[in-house]
Design a protein around this motif. Structure first.
Motif, PDB file in Angstrom:
ATOM      1  N   ALA A 195      49.124 155.365  -3.037  1.00 54.65           N
ATOM      2  CA  ALA A 195      47.857 154.632  -3.025  1.00 54.65           C
ATOM      3  C   ALA A 195      48.072 153.177  -2.605  1.00 54.65           C
ATOM      4  O   ALA A 195      47.266 152.610  -1.858  1.00 54.65           O
ATOM      5  CB  ALA A 195      47.208 154.693  -4.410  1.00 54.65           C
ATOM      6  N   ALA A 196      49.160 152.587  -3.064  1.00 63.09           N
ATOM      7  CA  ALA A 196      49.473 151.207  -2.671  1.00 63.09           C
ATOM      8  C   ALA A 196      49.755 151.126  -1.181  1.00 63.09           C
ATOM      9  O   ALA A 196      49.302 150.197  -0.497  1.00 63.09           O
ATOM     10  CB  ALA A 196      50.671 150.695  -3.476  1.00 63.09           C
ATOM     11  N   ALA A 197      50.502 152.090  -0.658  1.00 64.20           N
ATOM     12  CA  ALA A 197      50.824 152.099   0.765  1.00 64.20           C
ATOM     13  C   ALA A 197      49.560 152.201   1.616  1.00 64.20           C
ATOM     14  O   ALA A 197      49.447 151.575   2.674  1.00 64.20           O
ATOM     15  CB  ALA A 197      51.768 153.252   1.085  1.00 64.20           C
ATOM     16  N   ALA A 198      48.603 152.961   1.150  1.00 62.24           N
ATOM     17  CA  ALA A 198      47.359 153.142   1.909  1.00 62.24           C
ATOM     18  C   ALA A 198      46.564 151.839   2.016  1.00 62.24           C
ATOM     19  O   ALA A 198      45.798 151.655   2.962  1.00 62.24           O
ATOM     20  CB  ALA A 198      46.502 154.221   1.257  1.00 62.24           C
ATOM     21  N   ARG A 199      46.766 150.930   1.056  1.00 62.50           N
ATOM     22  CA  ARG A 199      46.014 149.676   1.043  1.00 62.50           C
ATOM     23  C   ARG A 199      46.804 148.496   1.624  1.00 62.50           C
ATOM     24  O   ARG A 199      46.226 147.443   1.887  1.00 62.50           O
ATOM     25  CB  ARG A 199      45.575 149.346  -0.376  1.00 62.50           C
ATOM     26  N   ALA A 200      48.094 148.650   1.803  1.00 62.13           N
ATOM     27  CA  ALA A 200      48.913 147.553   2.321  1.00 62.13           C
ATOM     28  C   ALA A 200      48.584 147.282   3.785  1.00 62.13           C
ATOM     29  O   ALA A 200      48.420 148.220   4.573  1.00 62.13           O
ATOM     30  CB  ALA A 200      50.395 147.868   2.146  1.00 62.13           C
ATOM     31  N   THR A 201      48.513 146.004   4.146  1.00 56.47           N
ATOM     32  CA  THR A 201      48.221 145.645   5.543  1.00 56.47           C
ATOM     33  C   THR A 201      49.478 145.244   6.306  1.00 56.47           C
ATOM     34  O   THR A 201      49.457 145.156   7.529  1.00 56.47           O
ATOM     35  CB  THR A 201      47.206 144.487   5.592  1.00 56.47           C
ATOM     36  N   SER A 202      50.562 144.997   5.604  1.00 54.87           N
ATOM     37  CA  SER A 202      51.841 144.696   6.245  1.00 54.87           C
ATOM     38  C   SER A 202      52.576 146.005   6.511  1.00 54.87           C
ATOM     39  O   SER A 202      52.798 146.804   5.587  1.00 54.87           O
ATOM     40  CB  SER A 202      52.691 143.790   5.336  1.00 54.87           C
ATOM     41  N   LEU A 203      52.961 146.226   7.752  1.00 55.47           N
ATOM     42  CA  LEU A 203      53.629 147.480   8.094  1.00 55.47           C
ATOM     43  C   LEU A 203      54.945 147.671   7.351  1.00 55.47           C
ATOM     44  O   LEU A 203      55.220 148.776   6.858  1.00 55.47           O
ATOM     45  CB  LEU A 203      53.837 147.561   9.613  1.00 55.47           C
ATOM     46  N   PRO A 204      55.832 146.643   7.242  1.00 57.77           N
ATOM     47  CA  PRO A 204      57.063 146.848   6.484  1.00 57.77           C
ATOM     48  C   PRO A 204      56.799 147.193   5.015  1.00 57.77           C
ATOM     49  O   PRO A 204      57.493 148.040   4.437  1.00 57.77           O
ATOM     50  CB  PRO A 204      57.782 145.506   6.615  1.00 57.77           C
ATOM     51  N   GLU A 205      55.802 146.554   4.405  1.00 57.79           N
ATOM     52  CA  GLU A 205      55.473 146.886   3.017  1.00 57.79           C
ATOM     53  C   GLU A 205      54.958 148.310   2.916  1.00 57.79           C
ATOM     54  O   GLU A 205      55.291 149.042   1.985  1.00 57.79           O
ATOM     55  CB  GLU A 205      54.421 145.913   2.477  1.00 57.79           C
ATOM     56  N   ARG A 206      54.118 148.707   3.870  1.00 60.62           N
ATOM     57  CA  ARG A 206      53.555 150.057   3.841  1.00 60.62           C
ATOM     58  C   ARG A 206      54.672 151.094   3.945  1.00 60.62           C
ATOM     59  O   ARG A 206      54.692 152.091   3.209  1.00 60.62           O
ATOM     60  CB  ARG A 206      52.558 150.223   4.991  1.00 60.62           C
ATOM     61  N   ARG A 207      55.607 150.845   4.852  1.00 61.83           N
ATOM     62  CA  ARG A 207      56.724 151.792   5.007  1.00 61.83           C
ATOM     63  C   ARG A 207      57.574 151.836   3.733  1.00 61.83           C
ATOM     64  O   ARG A 207      58.014 152.914   3.311  1.00 61.83           O
ATOM     65  CB  ARG A 207      57.581 151.393   6.205  1.00 61.83           C
ATOM     66  N   HIS A 208      57.821 150.684   3.140  1.00 61.51           N
ATOM     67  CA  HIS A 208      58.636 150.633   1.923  1.00 61.51           C
ATOM     68  C   HIS A 208      57.972 151.418   0.793  1.00 61.51           C
ATOM     69  O   HIS A 208      58.630 152.206   0.103  1.00 61.51           O
ATOM     70  CB  HIS A 208      58.845 149.176   1.509  1.00 61.51           C
ATOM     71  N   LEU A 209      56.669 151.197   0.609  1.00 61.47           N
ATOM     72  CA  LEU A 209      55.958 151.887  -0.465  1.00 61.47           C
ATOM     73  C   LEU A 209      55.916 153.400  -0.211  1.00 61.47           C
ATOM     74  O   LEU A 209      56.053 154.195  -1.154  1.00 61.47           O
ATOM     75  CB  LEU A 209      54.542 151.317  -0.585  1.00 61.47           C
ATOM     76  N   THR A 210      55.749 153.789   1.030  1.00 63.59           N
ATOM     77  CA  THR A 210      55.752 155.209   1.377  1.00 63.59           C
ATOM     78  C   THR A 210      57.114 155.836   1.095  1.00 63.59           C
ATOM     79  O   THR A 210      57.212 156.960   0.569  1.00 63.59           O
ATOM     80  CB  THR A 210      55.376 155.401   2.854  1.00 63.59           C
ATOM     81  N   THR A 211      58.178 155.104   1.425  1.00 58.59           N
ATOM     82  CA  THR A 211      59.536 155.585   1.159  1.00 58.59           C
ATOM     83  C   THR A 211      59.763 155.768  -0.338  1.00 58.59           C
ATOM     84  O   THR A 211      60.364 156.766  -0.780  1.00 58.59           O
ATOM     85  CB  THR A 211      60.572 154.612   1.736  1.00 58.59           C
ATOM     86  N   ARG A 212      59.275 154.793  -1.128  1.00 53.80           N
ATOM     87  CA  ARG A 212      59.436 154.899  -2.586  1.00 53.80           C
ATOM     88  C   ARG A 212      58.715 156.142  -3.106  1.00 53.80           C
ATOM     89  O   ARG A 212      59.227 156.855  -3.989  1.00 53.80           O
ATOM     90  CB  ARG A 212      58.871 153.642  -3.268  1.00 53.80           C
ATOM     91  N   ALA A 213      57.527 156.410  -2.564  1.00 54.62           N
ATOM     92  CA  ALA A 213      56.778 157.595  -3.008  1.00 54.62           C
ATOM     93  C   ALA A 213      57.524 158.871  -2.627  1.00 54.62           C
ATOM     94  O   ALA A 213      57.613 159.816  -3.425  1.00 54.62           O
ATOM     95  CB  ALA A 213      55.383 157.569  -2.367  1.00 54.62           C
ATOM     96  N   THR A 214      58.077 158.901  -1.429  1.00 54.71           N
ATOM     97  CA  THR A 214      58.802 160.093  -0.953  1.00 54.71           C
ATOM     98  C   THR A 214      60.023 160.374  -1.821  1.00 54.71           C
ATOM     99  O   THR A 214      60.311 161.536  -2.146  1.00 54.71           O
ATOM    100  CB  THR A 214      59.221 159.900   0.512  1.00 54.71           C
ATOM    101  N   ARG A 215      60.735 159.316  -2.211  1.00 57.54           N
ATOM    102  CA  ARG A 215      61.920 159.494  -3.058  1.00 57.54           C
ATOM    103  C   ARG A 215      61.582 160.132  -4.393  1.00 57.54           C
ATOM    104  O   ARG A 215      62.422 160.822  -5.001  1.00 57.54           O
ATOM    105  CB  ARG A 215      62.604 158.150  -3.286  1.00 57.54           C
ATOM    106  N   LEU A 216      60.377 159.879  -4.896  1.00 55.59           N
ATOM    107  CA  LEU A 216      60.006 160.370  -6.226  1.00 55.59           C
ATOM    108  C   LEU A 216      59.281 161.715  -6.167  1.00 55.59           C
ATOM    109  O   LEU A 216      58.932 162.280  -7.211  1.00 55.59           O
ATOM    110  CB  LEU A 216      59.101 159.339  -6.914  1.00 55.59           C
ATOM    111  N   THR A 217      59.049 162.203  -4.965  1.00 58.32           N
ATOM    112  CA  THR A 217      58.338 163.476  -4.817  1.00 58.32           C
ATOM    113  C   THR A 217      59.330 164.625  -4.720  1.00 58.32           C
ATOM    114  O   THR A 217      60.215 164.622  -3.850  1.00 58.32           O
ATOM    115  CB  THR A 217      57.469 163.462  -3.554  1.00 58.32           C
ATOM    116  N   PRO A 218      59.231 165.620  -5.593  1.00 62.11           N
ATOM    117  CA  PRO A 218      60.189 166.754  -5.577  1.00 62.11           C
ATOM    118  C   PRO A 218      60.137 167.523  -4.260  1.00 62.11           C
ATOM    119  O   PRO A 218      59.108 167.621  -3.628  1.00 62.11           O
ATOM    120  CB  PRO A 218      59.707 167.638  -6.744  1.00 62.11           C
TER     121      PRO A 218
END
Length: 412
Positions: A389-412
């Motif tokens: 949800a945070a990644a979807a709202r981020a306007t900075s591309l590096p932040e969006r990618r970082h948040l997406t990566t964090r979500a992927t790491r925690l997804t089984p």
């Protein structure tokens, strides 16, 4: 001949002084700025060949005044004066004493206060400060903020018109208004720094030109106000924060969070300077928000590793900061500190107090902070959802990618 880089640095230092001198004497910000730009261009061409004049500032004031008086005598300028006279400059001053009689005073601080006039919005204050005081071109400012040059030119033009419409005078504010106006100046400089350190939009994590310019201007402000503890605190905060910039990005440009940064890459000289500044400022008396934030940054920067961070001290400083300058950002940061000291569930409880705050309830930073605390608490599914949800709202591309990566790491 003289080194062109040395001339460029000198001209950037003198530009606000010369503009301040002309605006104080003649009014009409637009015309004075044009005249100063012409004087700077002439100096850049002439000084590199002929060497520096005995009085570089006086030389620029004289040349700028001559350019301005030529314009004022033109038909276009006469019509402008008939329609509107900004700052109510007397006619005798417009065509009065020769520029050589210009007193040796520095009007830079008055110029900075004028650019940060409370009648202007924060974006307008930033744009006008960078243009008039920082000496950046409209093209440079537009590039830094990733907007078209025409858009930035309009913003700067509206800022000048806004100051004029507010009836601002070119003078230092009186004692009753000075502290409030100085707080506005410090906020503008900090906003410039933050945009450079963590760009809100675009493909790059940082915009170093902006953070470097903010530090340069704050150093300059400290020379003008050497006894102001909050000015020292702001400079310390910028230095201590910017010291981490080399380690904030990976070779591919991706964001590296604080916990994973290679601290050997932090700028030790900037850390030492920042620590010395905040250590000098804090004992002076009333503690302000920039001093407290600098103290928090110093605790982080002096920790050899994330595990060695003195979180109880950081929490105590955030609690004091929330008393001095409460804001949603302070509450979010305090929740992180609470998570380290008391536990992540306690941090989440504190964070929940912001759920109804319309300023941040849909902001990606609130969601990212909640995700971080949920991950600490071991609730990985909820953390992953919050990161997405945070990644979807981020306007900075590096932040969006970082948040997406964090979500992927925690997804089984």
């Amino acid at each position: 001949m003289i080194d062109g880089r040395r001339v460029e640095e000198l001209l950037r230092e003198l530009a606000p002084q010369v503009l301040g001198a002309l605006v104080r004497r003649y009014g009409m910000f637009d015309a004075c700025e044009d005249a100063v730009q012409e004087a700077l261009l002439t100096a850049a061409q002439k000084w590199t060949v002929d060497g520096l004049p005995d009085n570089p500032r006086g030389w620029l004031v004289t040349v700028g005044s001559h350019r301005l008086l030529d314009e004022l005598r033109s038909e276009t300028a006469r019509r402008r004066r008939e329609q509107a006279q900004w700052l109510a400059t007397p006619q005798s001053a417009l065509l009065g004493a020769p520029a050589d009689a210009e007193p040796d005073t520095d009007d830079s601080l008055s110029l900075l206060f004028l650019c940060c006039h409370p009648a202007l919005s924060a974006p307008s204050q930033i744009a006008l400060t960078l243009r008039a005081v920082g000496g950046l071109s409209t093209e440079q400012i537009a590039a830094a903020f990733l907007v078209p040059q025409a858009t930035m030119a309009q913003r700067i033009s509206r800022a000048k018109a806004g100051v004029q419409a507010a009836g601002a005078t070119f003078a230092m504010p009186d004692a009753a208004d000075r502290d409030a106006r100085l707080r506005a100046v410090l906020q503008v400089l900090y906003l410039i720094f933050n945009e450079g350190y963590a760009a809100t939009t675009g493909p790059d994590l940082t915009a170093p030109q902006l953070s470097d310019e903010a530090i340069r201007l704050t150093r300059w402000l400290r020379r003008l106000l050497p006894d102001d503890a909050e000015v020292a605190g702001l400079l310390a905060l910028m230095l201590l924060t910017d010291a981490r910039r080399p380690a904030r990005t990976a070779p591919d440009g991706s964001l590296v969070p604080l916990a994973e940064q290679d601290r050997s890459r932090w700028d030790a000289a900037r850390i030492a300077e920042g620590v010395a500044l905040v250590s000098e400022a804090l004992p002076r008396g009333q503690v302000g928000p920039y001093q407290l934030q600098a103290a928090i940054a110093a605790v982080h920067d002096e920790s050899p590793a994330m595990a060695d961070t003195d979180w109880p001290q950081i929490l105590a400083l955030y609690e004091l900061l929330e008393q001095v300058a409460p804001s949603p950002a302070v509450t979010m940061n305090r929740a992180v500190a609470v998570g380290h000291v008391i536990g992540p569930r306690a941090g989440l409880d504190l964070l929940s107090t912001l759920d109804a705050d319309t300023r941040v309830r849909d902001h990606h930073r609130l969601l990212a902070t909640r995700a971080h605390l949920l991950e600490q608490a071991g609730d990985h599914p909820a953390a992953a959802a919050a990161f997405r949800a945070a990644a979807a709202r981020a306007t900075s591309l590096p932040e969006r990618r970082h948040l997406t990566t964090r979500a992927t790491r925690l997804t089984p």
